[in-house]
Design a protein around this motif. Structure first.
Motif, PDB file in Angstrom:
ATOM      1  N   SER A 179       0.830  -1.203   0.000  1.00 19.86           N
ATOM      2  CA  SER A 179       0.000   0.000   0.000  1.00 19.86           C
ATOM      3  C   SER A 179       0.857   1.242   0.000  1.00 19.86           C
ATOM      4  N   TYR A 180       0.301   2.337  -0.541  1.00 21.98           N
ATOM      5  CA  TYR A 180       0.915   3.641  -0.365  1.00 21.98           C
ATOM      6  C   TYR A 180      -0.060   4.529   0.386  1.00 21.98           C
ATOM      7  N   ILE A 181       0.370   4.995   1.540  1.00 21.42           N
ATOM      8  CA  ILE A 181      -0.447   5.886   2.362  1.00 21.42           C
ATOM      9  C   ILE A 181       0.337   7.191   2.495  1.00 21.42           C
ATOM     10  N   GLY A 182      -0.107   8.226   1.793  1.00 19.11           N
ATOM     11  CA  GLY A 182       0.607   9.503   1.862  1.00 19.11           C
ATOM     12  C   GLY A 182      -0.362  10.627   2.144  1.00 19.11           C
ATOM     13  N   ASP A 183       0.050  11.612   2.959  1.00 21.43           N
ATOM     14  CA  ASP A 183      -0.774  12.771   3.294  1.00 21.43           C
ATOM     15  C   ASP A 183      -2.150  12.329   3.784  1.00 21.43           C
ATOM     16  N   ALA A 184      -2.156  11.510   4.820  1.00 21.66           N
ATOM     17  CA  ALA A 184      -3.420  10.933   5.259  1.00 21.66           C
ATOM     18  C   ALA A 184      -3.558  10.972   6.774  1.00 21.66           C
ATOM     19  N   GLU A 185      -4.831  10.938   7.205  1.00 17.79           N
ATOM     20  CA  GLU A 185      -5.119  10.786   8.626  1.00 17.79           C
ATOM     21  C   GLU A 185      -6.061   9.599   8.745  1.00 17.79           C
ATOM     22  N   ILE A 186      -5.592   8.569   9.390  1.00 15.24           N
ATOM     23  CA  ILE A 186      -6.364   7.333   9.450  1.00 15.24           C
ATOM     24  C   ILE A 186      -6.663   7.032  10.911  1.00 15.24           C
ATOM     25  N   GLY A 187      -7.925   6.691  11.164  1.00 17.44           N
ATOM     26  CA  GLY A 187      -8.367   6.496  12.551  1.00 17.44           C
ATOM     27  C   GLY A 187      -7.899   5.177  13.140  1.00 17.44           C
ATOM     28  N   THR A 201      -4.041  -0.956  -1.549  1.00 17.19           N
ATOM     29  CA  THR A 201      -4.718   0.349  -1.457  1.00 17.19           C
ATOM     30  C   THR A 201      -3.734   1.496  -1.683  1.00 17.19           C
ATOM     31  N   ILE A 202      -4.190   2.489  -2.443  1.00 14.90           N
ATOM     32  CA  ILE A 202      -3.343   3.656  -2.710  1.00 14.90           C
ATOM     33  C   ILE A 202      -4.114   4.917  -2.350  1.00 14.90           C
ATOM     34  N   THR A 203      -3.477   5.807  -1.589  1.00 11.80           N
ATOM     35  CA  THR A 203      -4.024   7.151  -1.467  1.00 11.80           C
ATOM     36  C   THR A 203      -3.463   7.931  -2.654  1.00 11.80           C
ATOM     37  N   VAL A 204      -4.358   8.374  -3.516  1.00 12.09           N
ATOM     38  CA  VAL A 204      -3.925   9.076  -4.734  1.00 12.09           C
ATOM     39  C   VAL A 204      -3.824  10.545  -4.347  1.00 12.09           C
ATOM     40  N   ASN A 205      -2.647  10.928  -3.859  1.00 15.01           N
ATOM     41  CA  ASN A 205      -2.540  12.214  -3.162  1.00 15.01           C
ATOM     42  C   ASN A 205      -2.068  13.352  -4.060  1.00 15.01           C
ATOM     43  N   TYR A 206      -1.640  13.050  -5.265  1.00  8.96           N
ATOM     44  CA  TYR A 206      -0.959  14.061  -6.076  1.00  8.96           C
ATOM     45  C   TYR A 206      -1.650  14.166  -7.422  1.00  8.96           C
ATOM     46  N   ASP A 207      -2.074  15.384  -7.749  1.00  8.37           N
ATOM     47  CA  ASP A 207      -2.779  15.573  -9.019  1.00  8.37           C
ATOM     48  C   ASP A 207      -1.846  16.122 -10.095  1.00  8.37           C
ATOM     49  N   GLY A 208      -0.574  16.088  -9.833  1.00  8.16           N
ATOM     50  CA  GLY A 208       0.399  16.609 -10.794  1.00  8.16           C
ATOM     51  C   GLY A 208       0.856  18.000 -10.426  1.00  8.16           C
ATOM     52  N   VAL A 209       0.082  18.684  -9.571  1.00 12.87           N
ATOM     53  CA  VAL A 209       0.442  20.037  -9.151  1.00 12.87           C
ATOM     54  C   VAL A 209       0.526  20.102  -7.626  1.00 12.87           C
ATOM     55  N   LYS A 224      -0.512  18.379  -3.541  1.00 12.86           N
ATOM     56  CA  LYS A 224      -0.784  17.182  -2.750  1.00 12.86           C
ATOM     57  C   LYS A 224      -2.121  17.379  -2.028  1.00 12.86           C
ATOM     58  N   HIS A 225      -2.899  16.331  -1.902  1.00 12.89           N
ATOM     59  CA  HIS A 225      -4.193  16.415  -1.231  1.00 12.89           C
ATOM     60  C   HIS A 225      -4.303  15.350  -0.159  1.00 12.89           C
ATOM     61  N   LYS A 226      -5.233  15.610   0.765  1.00 12.43           N
ATOM     62  CA  LYS A 226      -5.304  14.778   1.958  1.00 12.43           C
ATOM     63  C   LYS A 226      -6.408  13.720   1.881  1.00 12.43           C
ATOM     64  N   THR A 227      -6.123  12.589   2.450  1.00 14.07           N
ATOM     65  CA  THR A 227      -7.126  11.527   2.613  1.00 14.07           C
ATOM     66  C   THR A 227      -7.409  11.387   4.107  1.00 14.07           C
ATOM     67  N   ILE A 228      -8.709  11.367   4.450  1.00 14.21           N
ATOM     68  CA  ILE A 228      -9.073  11.167   5.863  1.00 14.21           C
ATOM     69  C   ILE A 228      -9.934   9.909   5.959  1.00 14.21           C
ATOM     70  N   ILE A 229      -9.565   9.028   6.847  1.00 14.02           N
ATOM     71  CA  ILE A 229     -10.325   7.780   7.034  1.00 14.02           C
ATOM     72  C   ILE A 229     -10.691   7.662   8.509  1.00 14.02           C
ATOM     73  N   LEU A 281      -8.010   5.781  -3.501  1.00 17.06           N
ATOM     74  CA  LEU A 281      -8.705   6.850  -2.785  1.00 17.06           C
ATOM     75  C   LEU A 281      -8.211   8.168  -3.370  1.00 17.06           C
ATOM     76  N   ILE A 282      -9.033   8.797  -4.217  1.00 16.97           N
ATOM     77  CA  ILE A 282      -8.590   9.982  -4.948  1.00 16.97           C
ATOM     78  C   ILE A 282      -8.758  11.204  -4.041  1.00 16.97           C
ATOM     79  N   ALA A 283      -7.670  11.710  -3.505  1.00 18.99           N
ATOM     80  CA  ALA A 283      -7.723  12.805  -2.531  1.00 18.99           C
ATOM     81  C   ALA A 283      -7.930  14.139  -3.258  1.00 18.99           C
ATOM     82  N   PRO A 284      -8.569  15.136  -2.584  1.00 24.41           N
ATOM     83  CA  PRO A 284      -9.040  15.055  -1.202  1.00 24.41           C
ATOM     84  C   PRO A 284     -10.302  14.207  -1.084  1.00 24.41           C
ATOM     85  N   VAL A 285     -10.311  13.383  -0.062  1.00 25.21           N
ATOM     86  CA  VAL A 285     -11.475  12.517   0.129  1.00 25.21           C
ATOM     87  C   VAL A 285     -11.567  12.133   1.605  1.00 25.21           C
TER      88      VAL A 285
END
Ligand code: UD1
Ligand code: CA
Length: 457
Positions: free
Chosen positions: A364-372, A381-389, A391-396, A408-412
């Protein structure tokens, strides 16, 4: 009594066969010149001067803010190098301690002993450190007078055959009476190659009626001077052994100290077990009763108690107690794993917090995320944190269940108790007690396979 320290670091170190100045080669992860500066700091030198020359800019950069710098534009020998500090230090201290920057293992206690020996001598004598070695390593030979004081230091190239056989050697560490030093130094005469030898000060002192006290170092390893990469590796091995022995005496098990690489800044709690071929670097703190298995590299990280790490790379991360990593985990800057987290093989975590007892079993890749807490992250599972410009956050949320191969296409935000199905591509927030199902596979009829071509006998 005030002390000035001068560190000679201008030489090229030809025998290192390196583009890098010799004194910037590292021992235990630190440039040798920085080690010399730290040793001088520890004896409470009020002034600290580094003489730079070869690779001046880079050497200056390495000690920036910790020492005054003087330039020896041309490397005309150790005597000439020290002379460059004269204008800065004349009248500035009672004593002048001189060290060479290529002696990374010198202990501050040894310098203190040498200072005490110099001070015990009335009439401003000078004290120098000597070492007795079977292999003279090209060091200057120490010639003793009948009364036990030092009469001269003779460089190997200038030795008579009898002098060459002497095994008491000049370590290259001196304590001078300041007033005498600065007026004696300009009296050194150049050798035929135009080099000024600092070691000629011994004979000048004797001629001036000042006693030269040779203090023999009790542990010869301290004064290993590094002139070649072979010496560099020797110094590295000795430092490693010193550090490892200290940890073992503090209650840490090192199964194979010879292949355990621990930088001196690292702290380890008692009853931790370290397997062969582990590297611990930088500002790393490891708790009690941990097991660090082979082929792990941990740098600048905090590891709690009772953690178990197998063949993993951990950099700039924090682990609370009872965390399990690996094999082949990769924790990067800002990874924070709460108590009881399990990160299995090929898990990568960067700038993310994983709550208590959360499990990331496989790939898995978990980047820029907050997981409970108590979250299950399915394989792949991949946190898709980068849109090319950006970084976005994933919260679980707590108790969420992420199906295998979810993207998981961040922000989500995935709410508490929410789920995603295997293979889901999640582009919108998932509310509590919902499951995101996505990209379902479609059915197509299989064409019957072509019959195999007939073979002739
Ligand atoms: C020196 C000593 C030798 C001693 C040995 C211990 C002299 C003449 N000889 O020899 O008696 O046994 O160290 O290791 O001192 N440096 C300068 N500017 C120069 C030349 C050297 O700053 O022009 C610095 C180097 O960067 C190095 C230190 O002085 O840190 C020693 O120089 P090096 O050439 O290694 O001296 P050795 O030949 O080893
Ligand atoms: Ca040397």
């Amino acid at each position: 009594m005030s002390i000035a320290a001068v560190i000679l670091a201008a030489g090229q170190g030809t025998r290192m066969k390196s583009e890098r100045p010799k004194v910037l080669h590292t021992v235990g992860g630190k440039p040798m010149v920085v080690r010399a500066v730290e040793t001088a700091e520890k004896i409470g030198a009020q002034r600290l001067v580094v003489v730079v020359g070869h690779g001046a800019e880079a050497v200056t950069e390495a000690v920036r803010g910790r020492a005054e710098i003087v330039l020896q534009a041309q490397q005309l020998g150790t005597g000439h190098a020290l002379l460059q500090a004269a204008d800065l230090l004349r009248g500035a201290s009672d004593l002048v301690v001189v060290l060479y920057a290529d002696m990374p293992l010198l202990r501050p206690e040894t310098l203190r002993e040498l200072i005490a020996a110099q001070r015990a001598e009335a009439a401003g004598g000078l004290a120098m450190l000597t070492v007795t070695l079977a292999d003279p390593r090209g060091f200057g030979r120490v010639v003793r007078a009948a009364d036990g004081s030092v009469a001269a230091i003779v460089e190997e190239t200038e030795c008579t055959p009898e002098q060459r056989a002497i095994r008491e050697l000049n370590a290259g560490v001196y304590v001078f009476d300041s007033a005498w030093l600065w007026q004696a130094l300009p009296r050194i005469q150049p050798k035929s190659k135009g080099e000024y030898y600092l070691t000629d000060l011994i004979e000048i002192a004797v001629a001036d009626g000042r006693r030269v006290i040779g203090v023999e170092v009790s542990d010869p390893e301290e004064v290993i001077g590094v002139n070649t990469r072979v010496h560099l590796a020797e110094a590295e091995a000795i430092l490693r052994r010193r550090i490892n022995e200290q940890h073992m005496l503090n209650g840490v098990t090192l199964i194979d100290p010879a292949t355990t690489y621990i930088e001196e800044s690292v702290q380890i709690g008692a009853d931790t077990i370290i397997y062969p071929n582990v590297q611990l670097r930088g500002e790393t703190v490891i708790g009690k009763r941990c097991v660090i298995e082979s082929n792990s590299l941990i740098a600048d990280s905090r590891i709690g108690d009772d953690c178990h790490i197998k063949a993993s790379v951990i950099e700039g991360a924090t682990l609370e107690d009872r965390v399990e990593i690996g094999p082949f985990g990769h924790l990067r800057q800002g990874a924070y794993l709460c108590e009881g987290v399990h990160l299995g093989n090929f898990g990568e975590v960067k700038n993310a917090r994983l709550g208590r007892k959360t499990r990331v079993g496989h790939f898995s890749y978990i980047g820029d995320a907050e997981i409970g807490e108590d979250v299950n992250i399915g394989a792949g599972t991949i946190t898709v944190n980068y849109d090319g410009v950006r970084k976005h956050k994933t919260i679980i949320g707590d108790h969420a269940f992420i199906g295998c191969d979810s993207l998981l296409i961040a922000p989500v935000v995935i709410a508490d108790h929410a789920r995603t199905a295997a293979g889901a591509v999640v582009t919108r927030d998932v509310p509590p007690h919902h499951i995101a199902v996505g990209v379902p596979a479609r059915m197509r009829e299989l064409k019957p396979p072509e019959p195999p071509e007939a073979h002739e006998g």
